[in-house]
Each structure stands twice: as structure tokens, then as C-alpha cells.
Design an enzyme around this catalytic site. Structure first.
Site, PDB file in Angstrom:
ATOM      1  N   LYS A 159     -41.485  79.028  22.272  1.00 59.49           N
ATOM      2  CA  LYS A 159     -40.783  79.890  21.299  1.00 59.49           C
ATOM      3  C   LYS A 159     -40.785  78.937  20.141  1.00 59.49           C
ATOM      4  CE  LYS A 159     -36.569  82.766  20.161  1.00 59.49           C
ATOM      5  NZ  LYS A 159     -35.262  82.917  20.788  1.00 59.49           N
TER       6      LYS A 159
ATOM      7  N   SER B 214     -34.633  87.920  21.303  1.00 56.90           N
ATOM      8  CA  SER B 214     -35.667  87.413  20.276  1.00 56.90           C
ATOM      9  C   SER B 214     -36.844  86.639  20.662  1.00 56.90           C
ATOM     10  CB  SER B 214     -34.812  86.623  19.284  1.00 56.90           C
ATOM     11  OG  SER B 214     -34.172  85.504  19.898  1.00 56.90           O
TER      12      SER B 214
ATOM     13  N   SER C 171     -31.046  86.495  24.204  1.00 56.12           N
ATOM     14  CA  SER C 171     -32.457  86.571  23.829  1.00 56.12           C
ATOM     15  C   SER C 171     -33.622  85.896  24.687  1.00 56.12           C
ATOM     16  CB  SER C 171     -32.625  85.523  22.389  1.00 56.12           C
ATOM     17  OG  SER C 171     -32.529  86.479  21.363  1.00 56.12           O
TER      18      SER C 171
END
Ligand code: GLN
Length: 488
Positions: A81, A156, A180
Site C-alpha cells: 500500500k 482504504s 481498512s
């Protein structure tokens, strides 16, 4: 050959590397080819590092040939990420304010995976500063769900799940402040782990809400999740909140079964709050756990209903403080043409932050301001304690708690963008776990009859009891045999 590689688990790839059946270069080339094929549809990657990955793969092959592999997974690629700083590779955190930020060092998660020989394929899309549940808050455009391109992958960590679910990479790192990792894993039919707060170092993980943020693996199998966590978990002098206790081997005993385990089902979550299709798969999962030898017991978590309210005061409060560092002086973007420092800073923040980030900064600043602190932030902290106590009480009765990961399956792009509260409710089942600091995993439990999209089962464990959590998740996964894949 290529299909075999792209859908193999990281553990299987490691086994084949060790057996000399395949090279890291071949694996890496196959994954790059798969990414070429799918990523124009998905937009999982913000930045690809193909050349760097190929160089690292060749180095891994050379080491292996010389009998000097760095770990069992030396040569198995991964991706991160874009919240993890990567030395010399642009790291944006999904924000325009960090559009050109070139970090001078690696996050601990990254340096530990590098030390184990894992080639990095690139940096994955995310909601700006990890604020969101759909990846639509990325400043660089949304990611799509490989199961249905009109729906969101969750967030997210949406880029991470889209890449893993589409076969572009076997595993990836995400972060979870309120859900997330688990919510997007659920929406894309994957395994996602939010470890105990402090199990994994936050050094070099761009801060959102420091008392809640944790890094964790996103994978297609429970075994891979335990293996990736094994590689990075454990004490780090660079993060004072990282626990010093030695971390046990999380793979050891993972196949021990769940006979005799006591599993809690939450009285307050019965019957309402989730889509029918989600409820049906979760109810079947409870029956399956029982069949496997677990005993089900009802537990009561009365303060959970205040989880979202408490989280949306505490997380914005911490974010308003953490994001003060983006002032146009120290990092990334600086607005041009300002006459003085005050207008430079305010213009930089005006231009650099998106709407959701601004909303959180304003909420958090308000909740912390003199005269409101006790009523909002202070009260939210008290609720946080009550939630942790609810869980403590439940653990006197049970070993684990199960519930849906997300109340719904993947929703359509744009469906919740005009309604922040609807978006926030995506995290109703995940947020309390972060507030209490406990561990939790989301495992796929089938496809919803409503829309054919994946449903996730959340298994919550007491802090530092990852081993019990993995054992239960593994037994469940093996018995269910969820092998569906998105048609992409
Ligand atoms: N969706 C939640 C939020 O918007 C959680 C995000 C996260 O875990 N990073 O804050």
C-alpha cells in the site's frame, strides 16, 4: 504456466522455488504480464517498479543457486500500500500533497521484507491518508473491484486487495485503522489481518491515527497471511509503541483445528444491521464452526453500538495533529506565489488535501479545542475504554468472537460518495477492534445470493492471541474450500 503462477499462493511459490521447479525471474515476469493485462481495468497500482522487481528476482535466483537464500520466501514478489515509505520510490499516501515525495528511507515492514528477499512489484492505490472505505478518496482516481468493475474494492487498502484478488501479486501489505484491511479483504474474497496493536512496527508507515494504525497482510490464504506476518512482526527500536515481546511462529500449529474452542456470537448483532446475503453466509459459517467442534456461546458487547461515534472523534482528532506536518516546508507540495508563510501553508493545504481529509482535520480540530475537548474527545476516550472492557468480559467466556466483517458486499462506485455517514457505517463491525487494540482476521465465507459478490467472516481474538485466531481461520478455510475467482 502463467495461470498456474499467478493463482499460486506465496507458500506454493516458495515451495516450487525451493524445489528448483521455477525461478523468481519467471514468477516475477508472469506477475508483471498479469498486471499488464488487468491493471488498466482496475487501477490497483499507483506506481509499478517492474525493473527493480526483476533485478531483485535475479539476485534471489543467484542466491538460491549458491545455497544462500535469505528466507524460505526469497524471490516471492509482493507489493505495498502506498502508505509505507520506500527509499527512492515515490510514496504518495494517495494524496496530492505528497505527489512527488521521495522518501529517504524504508519503513520497517519494507526493510524486513527486503531482508527476507521479497522483490517489490510496486505501490498500491488507497484512500487519501487511509481515510475512507472505498478507495474513491484517492487523489489519483479510484480502484475497481475485480469481481465487478462497477463496484468498489473497499478501502482504504483498495489497491492492495484489487491486485491480490486479480492474481497480479500473491500478497500485499495494507494498513488498518478502523477496518481498512479487513473490509476490503471481505469485499474482494480475500484474507486480511489486523494484528494486535503494536505487533508490527509503524516506523515509516505514514501516520493517520497513531493509537489505532496497524499494518497487516492481505492474501488469498490464511497460511500466507501468517507467513507474511511472521516476516515483519516483532520489536523495533524505531517505534516505541511496537511491543517488545518475542512473537511466536504464527504458522506453528496453525492446522491444530478448533475442536473444543469457545466461539462468541454477539447478541447485539443478531438479526439486523447486515444485508440478507451477508447474514446468510455468516449464519452458515457459525454452523460450520460448530460442526468443526467449536461451541457457540452468546456474548454481549453493549458498548459496540457507540464504536463508530467514538472512532469518528478519536481518529479525526489524531489525524488533525498528525497531518499538521504537511505545511509546505518539510514535505512534498508547496503552493506557488504566496507572499508569506501563513498564506503559503494555508494555500498548500487547500490545494494539497482532498475533501475527506479536510473534513477530518476540521472535525478533529474542533473535537480537541478548548471548551469542547471534554464533551467530545474526552467522552470518546471513555467509550473506548468501555468497548475494551466489553471485549475483556467476553473473553472470560469465549476464546474468539465472530461476526460479519462488513454489513454489505461491495457497493457501486459513487453510491456513498455524497453521504459520508453511509460510508462510515461500512466499518461498524471492524472499528471496535481497533479501539480495543485486539487482533482480527477476515476470511472469505462464500458469495452472497443477492449479487454473487464475496462475503467476509470476521474472527476477533484477544490481544496477542493471533495463534488461536489463525488456527480457527485456517480450520474454517480448509473446511469451506472457497476457490471462486473473479472473472476478469
Ligand atoms: N474507513 C475508516 C476510515 O475512513 C477506516 C480507515 C482505515 O482503517 N484506515 O477512517
Amino acid at each position: 504456466m502463467t495461470a498456474e503462477i499467478v493463482w499460486a499462493s506465496a507458500t506454493e511459490l516458495a515451495r516450487r522455488l525451493q524445489a528448483g521447479e521455477i525461478s523468481s525471474r519467471e514468477i516475477t515476469e508472469a506477475l508483471i504480464a498479469r498486471t499488464d493485462e488487468v491493471d488498466s481495468k482496475l487501477h490497483a497500482y499507483l506506481r509499478r517498479t517492474d525493473e527493480r522487481a526483476l533485478d531483485a528476482a535475479e539476485a534471489a535466483d543467484t542466491r538460491r543457486a549458491g545455497g544462500e537464500s535469505l528466507s524460505a520466501f526469497d524471490g516471492v514478489p509482493l507489493a505495498y500500500k502506498d502508505i509505507f515509505v520506500t527509499g527512492g520510490v515515490t510514496t504518495t499516501c494517495g494524496s496530492k500533497i505528497l505527489e512527488d515525495f521521495l522518501p529517504p528511507y524504508d519503513a520497517t515492514v519494507v526493510s524486513r521484507c527486503e531482508a527476507a528477499g521479497l522483490p517489490m512489484l510496486g505501490k498500491l492505490n488507497m484512500d487519501e491518508f487511509a481515510m475512507g472505505s472505498s478507495t474513491e478518496n484517492s487523489a489519483f482516481g479510484p480502484t475497481r473491484n475485480p469481481w465487478n468493475l462497477d463496484t468498489v474494492p473497499g478501502g482504504s487498502s483498495g489497491g492492495s486487495v484489487a491486485a491480490v484478488a486479480s492474481g497480479a501479486v500473491p500478497w500485499a501489505w495494507g494498513t488498518d485503522t478502523g477496518g481498512s484491511i479487513r473490509q476490503p479483504a471481505a469485499l474482494c474474497g480475500l484474507v486480511g489481518v489486523k494484528p494486535t496493536y503494536g505487533l508490527v512496527s509503524r516506523y515509516g508507515m505514514i501516520a493517520f491515527a497513531s493509537s489505532l494504525d496497524q499494518a497487516g497482510p492481505i492474501t488469498r490464504s490464511v497460511e500466507d497471511a501468517a507467513a507474511l506476518l511472521n516476516l515483519a512482526a516483532g520489536g523495533d527500536d524505531m517505534d516505541s509503541t511496537c511491543l517488545k515481546e518475542p512473537v511466536p511462529d504464527l504458522l506453528d500449529g496453525i492446522d491444530g483445528g478448533i475442536d473444543g474452542m469457545r466461539v462468541g456470537i454477539v447478541r447485539e448483532f443478531q438479526g439486523e444491521g447486515s444485508q440478507r446475503g451477508v447474514r446468510a453466509r455468516v449464519d452458515e459459517s457459525l454452523t460450520r464452526l460448530e460442526k468443526l467442534g467449536a461451541s457457540l456461546e452468546e456474548v454481549s458487547l453493549p458498548s459496540f453500538e457507540h464504536g463508530i461515534s467514538a472512532y469518528y472523534l478519536i481518529a479525526p482528532a489524531e489525524c488533525s495533529s498528525n497531518l499538521a506536518r504537511y505545511d509546505g516546508v518539510r514535505y512534498g507540495r508547496r503552493a506557488a506565489g504566496a507572499d508569506d508563510i501563513v498564506s503559503m501553508t494555508s494555500r498548500t493545504r487547500e490545494e494539497g488535501f482532498g475533501d475527506e481529509v479536510k473534513r477530518r482535520i476540521m472535525l478533529g480540530t474542533y473535537a480537541l479545542s478548548a471548551g469542547y475537548y471534554d464533551a467530545y474527545y474526552g467522552k470518546a476516550q471513555k467509550v473506548r475504554t468501555l468497548i475494551a472492557r466489553d471485549l475483556e468480559r467476553a473473553y472470560q467466556q469465549v476464546d474468539l468472537i465472530v461476526c460479519p466483517t462488513s454489513p454489505t458486499t461491495a457497493f457501486r462506485l459513487g453510491e456513498r460518495t455524497d453521504d459520508p455517514l453511509a460510508m462510515y457505517l461500512s466499518d461498524v463491525f471492524t472499528v471496535p477492534v481497533n479501539l480495543a487494540g485486539n487482533a482480527a482476521i477476515s476470511v472469505p465465507c462464500g458469495l452472497s445470493d443477492d449479487d454473487g459478490l464475496p462475503v467476509g467472516l470476521q474472527i476477533i481474538a484477544r490481544s496477542l492471541d493471533e495463534k488461536t485466531m489463525f488456527r480457527a481461520a485456517y480450520a474454517f478455510e480448509q473446511d469451506l474450500g472457497f476457490h471462486e475467482r473473479p472473472q476478469l
